[in-house]
Design an enzyme around this catalytic site. Structure first.
Site, PDB file in Angstrom:
ATOM      1  N   ARG A 116      -8.805   6.899  58.006  1.00 46.46           N
ATOM      2  CA  ARG A 116      -9.493   8.173  57.735  1.00 46.46           C
ATOM      3  C   ARG A 116      -8.765   9.298  58.457  1.00 46.46           C
ATOM      4  O   ARG A 116      -8.142   9.070  59.511  1.00 46.46           O
ATOM      5  CB  ARG A 116     -10.971   8.126  58.171  1.00 46.46           C
ATOM      6  CG  ARG A 116     -11.177   7.701  59.602  1.00 46.46           C
ATOM      7  CD  ARG A 116     -12.635   7.791  60.022  1.00 46.46           C
ATOM      8  NE  ARG A 116     -13.055   9.163  60.154  1.00 46.46           N
ATOM      9  CZ  ARG A 116     -12.847   9.909  61.243  1.00 46.46           C
ATOM     10  NH1 ARG A 116     -12.225   9.419  62.297  1.00 46.46           N
ATOM     11  NH2 ARG A 116     -13.257  11.152  61.273  1.00 46.46           N
ATOM     12  N   ASN A 133     -17.372   5.023  69.756  1.00 40.79           N
ATOM     13  CA  ASN A 133     -16.698   5.773  70.819  1.00 40.79           C
ATOM     14  C   ASN A 133     -17.652   6.299  71.903  1.00 40.79           C
ATOM     15  O   ASN A 133     -17.216   6.973  72.831  1.00 40.79           O
ATOM     16  CB  ASN A 133     -15.866   6.922  70.233  1.00 40.79           C
ATOM     17  CG  ASN A 133     -16.712   7.961  69.509  1.00 40.79           C
ATOM     18  OD1 ASN A 133     -17.909   8.074  69.744  1.00 40.79           O
ATOM     19  ND2 ASN A 133     -16.087   8.735  68.625  1.00 40.79           N
ATOM     20  N   SER A 172     -13.419  18.820  74.054  1.00 42.04           N
ATOM     21  CA  SER A 172     -13.956  17.494  74.319  1.00 42.04           C
ATOM     22  C   SER A 172     -12.912  16.490  74.796  1.00 42.04           C
ATOM     23  O   SER A 172     -12.345  16.644  75.864  1.00 42.04           O
ATOM     24  CB  SER A 172     -14.647  17.018  73.049  1.00 42.04           C
ATOM     25  OG  SER A 172     -15.402  15.887  73.290  1.00 42.04           O
ATOM     26  N   ASP A 213     -20.041  14.349  76.299  1.00 43.90           N
ATOM     27  CA  ASP A 213     -20.958  13.967  75.225  1.00 43.90           C
ATOM     28  C   ASP A 213     -20.699  12.542  74.746  1.00 43.90           C
ATOM     29  O   ASP A 213     -21.293  12.094  73.765  1.00 43.90           O
ATOM     30  CB  ASP A 213     -20.961  14.967  74.053  1.00 43.90           C
ATOM     31  CG  ASP A 213     -19.612  15.151  73.404  1.00 43.90           C
ATOM     32  OD1 ASP A 213     -18.649  14.462  73.791  1.00 43.90           O
ATOM     33  OD2 ASP A 213     -19.519  15.998  72.491  1.00 43.90           O
TER      34      ASP A 213
END
Ligand code: G16
Length: 572
Positions: A531, A390, A67, A288
């Site tokens: 994170r 995003n 990706s 995507d």
């Protein structure tokens, strides 16, 4: 597992030993690492896909892609029977499978799992896997590894679908399992027809008020731009200029693409002064993700129109159609069904977008990062819209709402064809076909954005100002920070960070959350969280504050804290 099957796995696995000293884990969206480390993982995921196909009696998808990551990385995503991500219940097995070193232990692991899950390995009629890959050079040999993995389970077959976007493969898996036409041609036909249908339904007055100006699309030097060129030919007079397709000289995701544009907020390669004022969009490497942007007059910086803004545009449009469809009580007081429209975001969502959506009267919930979490939550609504900032997101329609819409369509087409109500039902049905129901899809997302902008007559500038006008309550954007930044920090072991409350709070290592809170309190409208990434070996630091300078300063001070607690000590 019988002797013959065990021998098959033992034999083929001898060509695919896992790399020594490397622990791979199933992350936010499957396995991802430097491509040279992945042969054995991809082979083993081939085995997993065959088992999943046997257990579910359905077609499964495997997509070789990393990706948004750099071109030297690669990875593998698994599409479950409904076209969504692999069931989270299978992730621990995927982890163990990727990491077991000894071939006999590998056979034992598979055998134990097959018994536990009662997978009828001895009586396999067929297991079917659709394979796809993005444009990375390593994709070819990794695809071979996947084929070997699948073939090592007796009765399992694969179909190599070639170079695709990730969402195309997910769409095909879903379509196959629903008994629908499922080729790439069918995908393009469905998207373009639904787009054209939405354009035909634009009210006449509005049609004339906006010329169909062009959108310029950055394809991240990957597969998305190539596919968009095909789709463009089918979409009537939609004017799209594709830059950074995979046919050019540029390197995949390098200085281009949705991740770069969203994180760096600078123009991607191939864009410049001629684009000032134009509507521009970026895909990521496997298409995507979708973000829009405007090139600022200095032709270097951009105004980002991110996933939050796309979500808000979609929510505004869907709600408008549902409101039109709401029964006027005098006309028909007895339709008890009111579709529940819900919104799903993550902690990365800008506070102003959440306020805007709540102000529309919508239910907004947060989940941890990862489409697998957002998708699951969104599917609890009649119409669930999810987006990550995003640019990863889609709109899900439940079976119940689809049959309600079909019923409304038939009723209205006999009673009042061409009425606004009838058109609203037709629009929602068209959206349900245009927008990918399996996973976030930059191609279908772009067509829906374009159709809605035509419908509303909005320019990208007007769309970008969506949060500036929050009616009916005392909210202004100035009460929310519109500036944000995400930075990466390399640490010794990113798994040492454990989060809670949809990743807004760190529970481990002890003391770091308090330190983050103290740092954040120094900034106006400050908000910050950290994170561990599930796709790169880094900790992500998200910060927002009242100005870009304050935002950068907050992010840097928290990055220093991360380094002090978990890093290599470079900031001390
Ligand atoms: C994947 C996931 C997204 C996630 C992104 C970043 O996107 O599908 O849901 O937002 O990774 O995840 P992380 O911050 O954990 O690295 P993609 O487009 O890279 O497949």
């Amino acid at each position: 597992m019988n002797q013959e099957q065990s021998s098959l796995v033992l034999q083929s696995s001898s060509n695919f030993s896992p790399p020594e000293g490397v622990k791979l884990s199933y992350g936010t969206a499957g396995f991802r690492a430097d491509a040279t480390l992945l042969k054995s993982t991809v082979y083993r995921v081939g085995i997993l896909a065959a088992l999943r196909s046997i257990q579910t009696k359905s077609v499964i998808g495997l997509m070789i892609t990393a990706s948004h990551n750099q071109v030297s990385d690669n990875g593998i995503k698994i599409a479950d029977p409904n076209g969504g991500m692999l069931s989270q219940l299978w992730e621990p097995f995927a982890d163990s499978l990727a990491n077991v070193a000894d071939p006999f232990e590998l056979v034992q692991l598979i055998s134990d799992f097959v018994s536990k899950e009662i997978i009828p390995l001895d009586n396999v009629r067929s297991a079917e896997i659709l394979l796809g890959r993005d444009t990375r050079p390593s994709g070819e040999y990794l695809l071979e590894a996947a084929k070997q993995g699948i073939s090592s389970i007796k009765g399992a077959i694969y179909h190599d679908m070639g170079i695709l976007t990730t969402p195309q493969l997910h769409w095909m898996v879903r379509a196959r399992n629903m008994g629908m036409n499922s080729t790439e041609h069918d995908y393009f036909q469905q998207l373009s027809q639904s787009y054209r249908c939405l354009v035909e339904l634009i009210p006449d007055g509005k049609k004339a008020s906006k010329s169909n100006d062009k959108v310029v699309v950055d394809g991240a030097n990957g597969v998305g731009g190539d596919k968009l060129e095909v789709l463009r030919e089918l979409c009537g007079d939609l004017s799209i200029e594709v830059r950074n397709s995979s046919k050019g000289e540029g390197v995949l995701n390098k200085g281009v693409g949705a991740d770069f544009v969203q994180k760096e907020k600078v123009v991607p390669s191939g864009f410049g002064p001629i684009d000032v004022g134009l509507r521009c969009a970026s895909f990521d490497g496997d298409a995507d993700r979708l973000v829009y942007f405007l090139v600022q007059p200095d032709s270097k910086l951009i105004d980002l129109v991110d996933g939050d803004k796309i979500l808000s545009l979609f929510a505004h449009f869907i709600k408008e159609q549902l409101d039109v469809l709401k029964d006027n009580e005098l006309e028909k007081p007895c339709d008890p069904y009111h579709p529940r429209l819900g919104i799903v975001q993550t902690a990365y969502a800008n506070g102003a977008s959440t306020a805007y959506l709540k102000n529309l009267g919508l239910d907004v919930v947060l989940t941890p990062t990862g489409v697998k979490y957002l998708h699951e939550k969104a599917s609890e609504y009649d119409i669930g819209i999810y987006f990550e900032a995003n640019g990863h997101g889609t709109i899900l329609f439940s079976d119940t709402v689809l049959s309600w819409l079909e019923d409304r369509n038939s009723e209205l087409s006999s009673a009042c064809t061409g009425s606004e109500k009838h058109k609203a039902a037709l629009r929602l049905l068209a959206v349900s076909k245009l927008i990918n129901q399996a996973v976030g899809d930059a191609l279908s997302g772009l067509l829906l954005v374009e159709a809605i902008l035509l419908h509303t007559g909005w320019s990208i500038q007007k769309w970008n100002e969506l949060y500036k006008d929050l009616p009916s309550r005392q909210l202004t954007v100035w009460q929310f920070a519109l500036f944000f930044i995400v930075i990466k920090v390399k640490v010794v072991d990113r798994t040492a960070v454990v989060t809670a409350k949809a990743e807004t709070v760190v529970v481990q290592p002890a003391g770091i959350q308090e330190a983050i809170d103290t740092a954040t309190a120094k900034y106006r409208h400050g908000r910050c969280f950290i994170r561990p990434s599930g796709t790169e070996d880094v900790i992500r630091v998200y910060a927002e504050a009242a100005t870009q300078e304050e935002t950068d300063s907050l992010a840097n001070s928290v990055a220093k804290l991360v380094d002090q607690f978990l890093g290599f000590g470079s900031s001390q």
